[in-house]
Write an enzyme that holds these catalytic residues in place. Structure first.
Site, mmCIF file in Angstrom:
data_model
loop_
_atom_site.group_PDB
_atom_site.id
_atom_site.type_symbol
_atom_site.label_atom_id
_atom_site.label_comp_id
_atom_site.label_asym_id
_atom_site.label_seq_id
_atom_site.Cartn_x
_atom_site.Cartn_y
_atom_site.Cartn_z
ATOM 1 C CB CYS A 13 2.641 -0.989 0.013
ATOM 2 S SG CYS A 13 3.593 -2.501 -0.170
ATOM 3 C CG ASP A 14 1.223 1.603 2.738
ATOM 4 O OD1 ASP A 14 0.318 1.187 1.989
ATOM 5 O OD2 ASP A 14 1.611 0.992 3.748
ATOM 6 C CB CYS A 32 5.486 -1.607 2.337
ATOM 7 S SG CYS A 32 5.740 -1.897 0.569
#
Length: 194
Positions: free
Chosen positions: A22-23, A19
Site C-alpha cells: 500500500c505505502d 503495508c
C-alpha cells in the site's frame, strides 16, 4: 501487531507503516527500515528494495526466521543491511519519522539511525476474541475452517484473514467471502427443505 512504542500513534501514516504494498511507493529513493525477521518481514524487505536507496532489516534476535531462499534474495541486494540483535527503543522526528533510536542488545550501545520510513512486520493478532468458546480457534486465535470456510459449528462460516490459511491477502479474503456466502446460502436452503 502494532509497534510496541508509546509514540507509534504519532508516526502512524507519517513514516510508520504496516503495508508495503500500500505505502512502499511513497519511499522512492528513500531510506527504509523493516522491522521483523519472519517471512512477512523479509518478503516485505525484498519488495521494498525496488524503492529504497538504502534498506535496513531490523531483527530483535540473533537470526532471521524467514525461509532461506528469501533471506538469500535479500542479502543479494547491495543496498540492504541486516541489523540483528537490534531493538527499536524510540521513534524520532518533527511531525514525520526521521530516525529510529536503536539498542544493540549485545553491546548495549545505542544509536540514532536516520530513516524516512519504517515498515513493521512483527506478526498479526486476529480480531476473533468474540468467537472464543463459540467456534474452534488455533493457538494464535485464528478460526479453524477448511477451504470451504466451514467451522466446527454447522452453518457458521469464517472468511478472510481470521481463518487459518497459508496466504493472507485481500484477494484471498474476498475469495473466502464468496465461498462462505454461497455455501451459507446452500445451508439455509437445506434448512428450509427440512
Amino acid at each position: 501487531r502494532k509497534l510496541p512504542l508509546a509514540e507509534e500513534a504519532k508516526y502512524s501514516g507519517r513514516g510508520v507503516h504496516y503495508c508495503e504494498l500500500c505505502d512502499g511507493h511513497m519511499y522512492q529513493d528513500k531510506v527504509i527500515a523493516v522491522m521483523g525477521g519472519g517471512n512477512a518481514a523479509v518478503d516485505a524487505a525484498n519488495f521494498l528494495t525496488k524503492y529504497a536507496s538504502k534498506l535496513y532489516l531490523i531483527q530483535r534476535s540473533g537470526s532471521l526466521r524467514a525461509d532461506e531462499i528469501s533471506q538469500q534474495r535479500l542479502r543479494a541486494h547491495a543496498n540492504v543491511e541486516i541489523l540483528l540483535n537490534a531493538e527499536i527503543e524510540a521513534l524520532q522526528g518533527d511531525g514525520h519519522l526521521e530516525a529510529l533510536e536503536l539498542l544493540d542488545k549485545v553491546s548495549g550501545e545505542k544509536q540514532s539511525l536516520p530513516v524516512d520510513g519504517l515498515f513493521v512486520n512483527i506478526g498479526v493478532v486476529p480480531n476473533t476474541s468474540l468467537f472464543e468458546g463459540v467456534v474452534e480457534l488455533d493457538r494464535d486465535g485464528r478460526i479453524l475452517a477448511g477451504e470451504d470456510c466451514q467451522t466446527n459449528v454447522p452453518g457458521v462460516y469464517a472468511a478472510g484473514d481470521v481463518r487459518v490459511k497459508p496466504v493472507r491477502q485481500l484477494t484471498t479474503a474476498a475469495a473466502d467471502g464468496t465461498v462462505a456466502a454461497l455455501l451459507a446460502e446452500k445451508y439455509l436452503e437445506k434448512l428450509k427443505e427440512a
